[in-house]
Write a protein that holds these residues in place. Structure first.
Motif, mmCIF file in Angstrom:
data_model
loop_
_atom_site.group_PDB
_atom_site.id
_atom_site.type_symbol
_atom_site.label_atom_id
_atom_site.label_comp_id
_atom_site.label_asym_id
_atom_site.label_seq_id
_atom_site.Cartn_x
_atom_site.Cartn_y
_atom_site.Cartn_z
ATOM 1 N N THR A 113 0.828 -1.206 0.000
ATOM 2 C CA THR A 113 0.000 0.000 0.000
ATOM 3 C C THR A 113 0.862 1.255 0.000
ATOM 4 O O THR A 113 0.582 2.215 -0.720
ATOM 5 C CB THR A 113 -0.916 0.008 1.239
ATOM 6 O OG1 THR A 113 -1.550 -1.256 1.335
ATOM 7 C CG2 THR A 113 -1.933 1.105 1.153
ATOM 8 N N ARG A 116 2.167 1.836 -3.412
ATOM 9 C CA ARG A 116 1.108 2.181 -4.337
ATOM 10 C C ARG A 116 0.626 3.612 -4.126
ATOM 11 O O ARG A 116 0.395 4.358 -5.074
ATOM 12 C CB ARG A 116 -0.045 1.186 -4.139
ATOM 13 C CG ARG A 116 -1.154 1.257 -5.127
ATOM 14 C CD ARG A 116 -0.709 0.745 -6.478
ATOM 15 N NE ARG A 116 -1.733 1.005 -7.463
ATOM 16 C CZ ARG A 116 -1.994 2.204 -7.962
ATOM 17 N NH1 ARG A 116 -1.291 3.244 -7.554
ATOM 18 N NH2 ARG A 116 -2.951 2.385 -8.854
ATOM 19 N N VAL A 117 0.483 3.996 -2.857
ATOM 20 C CA VAL A 117 -0.110 5.298 -2.551
ATOM 21 C C VAL A 117 0.929 6.420 -2.628
ATOM 22 O O VAL A 117 0.678 7.468 -3.219
ATOM 23 C CB VAL A 117 -0.745 5.272 -1.137
ATOM 24 C CG1 VAL A 117 -1.145 6.668 -0.696
ATOM 25 C CG2 VAL A 117 -1.936 4.339 -1.125
ATOM 26 N N ALA A 118 2.102 6.183 -2.050
ATOM 27 C CA ALA A 118 3.011 7.309 -1.857
ATOM 28 C C ALA A 118 4.149 7.371 -2.868
ATOM 29 O O ALA A 118 4.696 8.441 -3.085
ATOM 30 C CB ALA A 118 3.595 7.269 -0.446
ATOM 31 N N PRO A 121 2.925 7.065 -7.738
ATOM 32 C CA PRO A 121 2.553 8.261 -8.513
ATOM 33 C C PRO A 121 3.745 9.181 -8.760
ATOM 34 O O PRO A 121 3.674 10.040 -9.617
ATOM 35 C CB PRO A 121 1.526 8.954 -7.609
ATOM 36 C CG PRO A 121 1.071 7.925 -6.648
ATOM 37 C CD PRO A 121 2.193 6.967 -6.474
ATOM 38 N N LEU A 122 4.815 9.012 -8.001
ATOM 39 C CA LEU A 122 5.954 9.921 -8.133
ATOM 40 C C LEU A 122 7.099 9.306 -8.911
ATOM 41 O O LEU A 122 8.186 9.860 -8.955
ATOM 42 C CB LEU A 122 6.457 10.315 -6.740
ATOM 43 C CG LEU A 122 5.506 11.208 -5.974
ATOM 44 C CD1 LEU A 122 5.939 11.353 -4.541
ATOM 45 C CD2 LEU A 122 5.444 12.567 -6.636
ATOM 46 N N SER A 133 7.741 12.394 0.339
ATOM 47 C CA SER A 133 6.559 11.546 0.425
ATOM 48 C C SER A 133 6.834 10.380 1.379
ATOM 49 O O SER A 133 5.969 9.994 2.182
ATOM 50 C CB SER A 133 6.235 11.053 -0.972
ATOM 51 O OG SER A 133 5.089 10.300 -0.987
ATOM 52 N N GLY A 136 6.755 11.576 4.822
ATOM 53 C CA GLY A 136 5.346 11.738 5.179
ATOM 54 C C GLY A 136 4.715 10.406 5.553
ATOM 55 O O GLY A 136 3.983 10.300 6.536
ATOM 56 N N MET A 137 5.019 9.376 4.783
ATOM 57 C CA MET A 137 4.471 8.044 5.073
ATOM 58 C C MET A 137 4.972 7.550 6.428
ATOM 59 O O MET A 137 4.229 6.922 7.181
ATOM 60 C CB MET A 137 4.915 7.065 3.989
ATOM 61 C CG MET A 137 3.820 6.555 3.105
ATOM 62 S SD MET A 137 2.337 6.184 4.000
ATOM 63 C CE MET A 137 1.122 6.214 2.756
ATOM 64 N N GLY C 388 1.452 14.019 8.255
ATOM 65 C CA GLY C 388 2.118 13.022 7.423
ATOM 66 C C GLY C 388 1.355 12.760 6.140
ATOM 67 O O GLY C 388 1.929 12.744 5.048
ATOM 68 N N LEU C 391 1.690 15.590 3.688
ATOM 69 C CA LEU C 391 2.964 15.583 2.961
ATOM 70 C C LEU C 391 2.861 14.688 1.731
ATOM 71 O O LEU C 391 3.264 15.065 0.632
ATOM 72 C CB LEU C 391 4.087 15.061 3.843
ATOM 73 C CG LEU C 391 4.749 16.019 4.812
ATOM 74 C CD1 LEU C 391 5.983 15.372 5.415
ATOM 75 C CD2 LEU C 391 5.136 17.290 4.098
ATOM 76 N N VAL C 392 2.308 13.485 1.945
ATOM 77 C CA VAL C 392 2.191 12.541 0.831
ATOM 78 C C VAL C 392 1.296 13.120 -0.265
ATOM 79 O O VAL C 392 1.663 13.154 -1.444
ATOM 80 C CB VAL C 392 1.634 11.189 1.328
ATOM 81 C CG1 VAL C 392 1.422 10.254 0.157
ATOM 82 C CG2 VAL C 392 2.566 10.570 2.347
#
Lengths: 331, 288, 428
Positions: A113, A116-118, A121-122, A133, A136-137, C388, C391-392
């Motif tokens: 996950t 996939r999420v963080a 896309p980048l 990111s 952040g995760m 958090g 940020l993502v």
């Protein structure tokens, strides 16, 4: 300058080796005990480090959330162990096996996950975005566990008390606990399976191809997205195993253990040469040993400083790590 | 022509990478005010020689002596990399263009004058406080940049980002940037690679103009047409060794050169040369 | 449309299944101390149901919204926003500055406190921007310099009784010195190696602060750090001789002190900005940017990379040190807890979110992130969780940050923005 650096590095290694010989000669049992403890801890770091090094090898990013996947794995193991004991499973090996499977499965889902999420896309975006990111995760996972499971330290009674005495010196008996044996054996088994996957299976081949050249691998028909996802899943599996181990070894966990363990495991990966799988395990062992010996002979408070200083020193003398590929500057 | 003194003397230069001898006991001279071309098949060690001269590699053995017109002598193999440009004033360009892509054309040329400008700012501190001769120095630097932009025909694009220029213009800009450090020796690594014939002609003019301005040139090039037209002196390398050395006519006639290019008894990739003039090389420009 | 709906529902259902796997054990089974002291499990099915259905609904709505708008439209809109921001930059900057200058006129203590906090992060962001944005050196341990500045002031003022304005330059210079000391070993490192070593440095400094009790008082921190004065006038709450209130004949008020602190940090932040803007137009700043673009080309032009990197580290650290000294004087109390990795991460996030190298972007990002964080004050527990996630989300939506272009430092004609695609981010 390079000659001087090399000489200094050599001197440093000699001093450390000399000191180790001295310690072992003057107080064999105590030093041996530290060796046992250090190897156990190092195995755990090595398991986490493999996840960092794999991801770094393939997409060239620090998966900052990896340490927190490890922490989630530890919590999942705790939950599973409590649930199994309340369900009446008394056989320790069975409970451990089921816990391992459960924690690894769910942690793998977390790893998938997160990617996939963080990160997905980048992909192909500029370098700092995935790093932020990922940070952040990491913050998200930490605080998610803090909110859902509470901020307090979670203690657990030892599951496998006792052990065997190796060297019965009158002053100091070297203890090899069952737990340590279990940790080392499990880690070796898991790493064995993992090595088999990477070297012998089609998945491993795709992973190695992606590591060499992601774009080219894609052109040759490898599903790179799937391979990267599976890399994260594998890394998370190993981290979950490490999570279970740390829970069994220390018997206490909290939501914050992921950060420090993560930084140390990354240190281990860098020390071993980032991108190299055996290097990650070797680096983990080194960090575990350094931390243990430093705590035993110098100062427990500064054990993290020791681990981090080793990183800095190692990078000055060995900028690409012990087993890393030399990064030749192309002009 | 032979009366000119040697600006750069390469003596017994060797460069090994592990077991590979990329350059093996190479000696040659680049005479002041001349264009010296270094040619040879791919993998002959030409770029390695450049990297040694410009301080990116430290040679395994040998001496690289640069004699400035004012008599100062620099041992290039001992100077730290950046001082080869700042003190010994040896400038270079790269096989794969290395411009500051996100900076404008003008900024690229001002960065090249960094050391000269830095001195007028009191190493940064004075300039922040506004206590310096900096504005005048910057005007002078911009004038110099303008001069070179005019020379390469890019004055109108001075405020565009360097990365947005067409390929040929990027090559010219890299040369202009190198000229902004006021070099005594300019090393060009395949300046014509990827240029069309018209651009190559323009380049020829530029190189001759730079030479006539008093700067010595060292040139790696695969375009034999260009090499034969501009060079005063040619050094031919193969497998890290010098196989021929002389003026264009002599080199063209040298059987060793023809053999090397035709690959006699050699399984390496060879570039066919008919009577010393290369078939137009199909050099795929490496666009970044 | 119904086909879209069906596809979206299926996708959302899958997401919900994944969410069930993720949240089932972690939210559904709470480990809590039982009656006998050992841990027991408390099941919370309702919480799981809420979490899973939130994921389902969120995913479904997202997919339907995307299907309606189309991806291309989203891209175009993103582009338009970027262009608008770039164009509006000319007016947004002065407007923000005016707002910042006039903020104390509100007289609201809450806004002033928030303003001080935001300005501190603006200053830190601008300081780190020199290292990361201009020189392209990825620094994950910026908090170390912040800590050095804070502890320098705290120790000098409490041991030697020196005032804030005397200590400020000392704190800055000490931090800069640390910048150079820490910069030396990492000169040869690139990219992520540099990141992890700087992170390690940050942690080392924090651990030393915790354990060197005789100097730093360890985890208990240093308290009673003196407040700054205005040309010798104090801001005591009780007024009294020599105080600001006494001198100007106004009623003593705590707001005066906070307003004064606010102007101090505003001044320091503007100083950082001014120095950065000036340096950017000069050889040193240009060399930083050139180094970010291509280090090898820099070397071939005779630029001393060692010196250029170290000046970048030192300049960034200098402003971090100033901000640290200010932090110490504002809080009157510091402890190692204030200097954890999360602070470095927040500052780096501000720089990246703002757009590397963009002064306006950094200010906006600090305002959005720190100010936005305040909205979550009432749900303190969820604040960092939301941070958090934000940020993502922000990185996924705008990986290049809010203001992504680069303004040339010099031009023959009119300065034109350089698009972010051409600007390198540095390998170091």
């Amino acid at each position: 300058m390079p000659v001087l650096t090399r000489l200094l590095g050599l001197l440093l290694v000699l001093v450390v080796l000399g000191w180790l010989v001295f310690v072992f000669v003057t107080g064999t049992p105590y030093a041996l005990q530290q060796l046992v403890n250090g190897v156990t801890l190092g195995m755990i770091y090595g398991l986490i480090a493999v996840g960092y090094t794999m991801v770094y090898g393939i997409i060239g990013m620090i998966n900052f959330a990896h340490g927190d996947i490890f922490m989630v794995g530890a919590f999942l193991s705790l939950i599973a162990l409590i649930a199994l004991s309340s369900l009446g499973v008394t056989s320790v090996p069975l409970a451990l096996a089921l816990t391992l499977l459960f924690a690894a499965a769910i942690a793998a889902l977390y790893g998938w996950t997160v990617e996939r999420v963080a990160y997905r896309p980048l992909r192909g975006s500029f370098r700092l975005a995935p790093l932020i990111s990922a940070i952040g995760m990491s913050i998200t996972l930490q605080n998610f566990v803090q909110v859902s499971q509470g901020a307090r330290v979670k203690p657990m009674e030892p599951l496998l008390p006792g052990g065997i005495s190796l060297l019965n010196d009158p002053d100091f008996a070297v203890q090899l606990s069952w737990m340590q044996i279990a940790i080392v054996v499990t880690t070796l088994a898991v790493l064995g399976v993992f090595t088999w996957i990477v070297t012998r299976t089609p998945l491993g081949r795709s992973m190695r191809a992606c590591e060499q050249d992601l774009k080219m691998a894609g052109l040759l028909g490898i599903d790179t997205d799937r391979t990267i996802s599976l890399t994260f899943v594998l890394g998370a599996l190993l981290a979950a195993v490490a999570g279970l181990m740390i829970l069994l070894y220390y018997g206490v966990i909290d939501f914050y253990i992921g950060f420090v363990a993560g930084v140390k495991a990354f240190t281990a990966a860098v020390l071993g040469g980032i991108g190299s799988l055996p290097g990650a395990v070797l680096g983990g062992l080194l960090i575990g040993l350094i931390e243990t010996f430093w705590s035993a002979y110098f100062s427990v408070q500064y054990k993290d400083v020791a681990a981090f200083s080793i990183l800095v020193i190692a990078l000055i003398f060995l900028p690409t790590g012990i087993l890393g590929r030399a990064d030749v500057e192309k002009v | 022509m032979n009366a000119a003194a040697a600006l750069l003397a390469v003596a017994d230069l060797s460069m090994r990478f592990g077991g590979l001898r990329a350059v093996d006991a190479l000696s040659f001279e680049a005479r002041r005010g001349e264009i010296t071309a270094v040619i040879g098949p791919n993998g002959a060690g030409k770029t390695t020689v450049f990297n040694c001269i410009t301080g990116f590699y430290r040679p395994t053995a040998g001496a690289l002596t640069l004699r400035h017109p004012d008599g100062t002598v620099y041992d290039l193999e001992r100077l730290p990399g950046f001082k080869i440009a700042s003190r010994a004033r040896v400038a270079r360009t790269f096989q794969n263009i290395r411009l500051f892509a996100g900076m404008t054309v003008l900024e690229n040329l001002l960065v090249a004058q960094h050391n000269a400008l830095m001195r007028t700012t009191g190493f940064g501190i004075g300039a922040v406080l506004g206590l310096s001769r900096y504005p005048a120095a910057e005007r002078a630097a911009i004038d110099k940049a303008r001069f070179w932009l005019d020379a390469i025909g890019l004055l109108a694009r001075a405020d565009d980002p360097a990365g947005a220029l067409p390929y040929g213009a990027q090559r010219r800009l890299e040369i202009a940037r190198a000229m902004c450090i006021d070099p005594v020796l300019l090393c060009l690594d395949e300046p014509a690679a990827g240029l069309n014939p018209r651009e190559t002609d323009e380049l020829t003019g530029l190189l001759l103009r730079i030479r006539d301005g008093g700067c010595t040139l060292l040139l790696i090039e695969h375009d034999m047409g260009l090499v034969m037209r501009v060079s005063d002196h040619i050094v031919v390398l193969d497998h890290g060794r010098k196989i021929s050395d002389g003026d264009p006519a002599a080199v063209r006639a040298d059987p060793a050169v023809v053999a090397a290019y035709l690959g006699e008894g050699d399984e390496d990739e060879a570039e066919p040369v008919a009577e010393g003039i290369a078939a137009p090389e199909i050099a795929a420009p490496e666009l970044r | 449309m119904s086909a879209t709906l069906r596809a979206a529902s299926r996708d959302a259902l899958l997401s919900a299944l994944v969410a069930l796997g993720l949240f089932g054990p972690m939210i559904g089974l709470l480990t809590a101390p039982g009656p006998t002291g050992g841990l027991t499990l408390v099941s919370r099915p309702a919480a799981v149901a809420i979490a899973v259905s939130t994921v389902f609904a969120g995913r479904l709505l997202l997919l339907l919204w995307r299907a309606r708008r189309g991806r291309r439209a989203a891209y175009a809109q993103n582009r338009a926003l970027a262009e608008w921001l770039n164009r509006a930059g000319r007016y947004v900057g002065p407007a923000l500055l005016l707002g910042a200058l006039l903020l104390p006129l509100t007289g609201e203590r809450y806004y002033l406190d928030l303003g001080v906090l935001v300005m501190t992060y603006v200053m830190l962001g601008w300081g780190l921007n020199i290292v990361v944005g201009l020189a392209g050196l990825l620094d994950l341990g910026y908090v170390a310099f912040y800590a050095v500045g804070a502890y320098s002031y705290a120790i000098f003022s409490t041991t030697f009784g020196l005032g804030f304005w005397t200590c400020l330059p000392i704190a800055g210079l000490l931090a800069a010195l640390w910048g150079v000391i820490l910069g030396f070993p990492v000169l040869r490192l690139r990219g992520d190696y540099l990141a992890i070593v700087t992170l390690a440095f940050g942690e080392i400094i924090r651990i030393v602060l915790v354990n060197w009790v005789s100097l730093t008082n360890g985890p208990n921190g240093i308290s009673g750090i003196p407040r700054p004065t205005l040309f010798g006038l104090t801001f005591n709450a009780g007024g009294g001789p020599g105080s600001f209130a006494d001198f100007f004949g106004v009623t003593p008020s705590i707001t005066h002190r906070i307003a004064f602190l606010y102007y101090v940090i505003l001044g320091l932040a503007l100083l950082t900005n001014w120095v950065t803007l000036r340096l950017r137009r000069q050889p040193l700043g240009r060399a930083w940017e050139a180094m970010r673009e291509d280090e090898i080309a820099c070397r071939s032009l005779g630029i001393n990379i060692t010196r250029t990197k170290l000046t970048a580290f030192a300049t960034g650290a200098l402003f971090g040190g100033f901000a640290g000294a200010f932090f110490a004087t504002r809080q009157a109390f510091i402890s190692p807890e204030s200097f954890t990795f999360i602070e470095s991460a927040i500052v780096l996030a501000i720089v990246v979110l703002g757009g590397l190298g963009s002064q306006l972007g950094v200010a906006l990002a600090a305002l959005v992130m720190i100010g936005g964080g305040e909205l979550f004050r009432s749900f303190a527990e969820y604040r960092m969780l939301a941070f958090g996630l934000a940020l993502v989300v922000v990185m996924v939506l705008r990986p290049r940050g809010l203001v992504s272009g680069r303004t040339p430092s010099v031009a023959l004609g009119a300065r034109r923005e350089i698009s972010a695609e051409l600007v390198a981010e540095g390998r170091g």
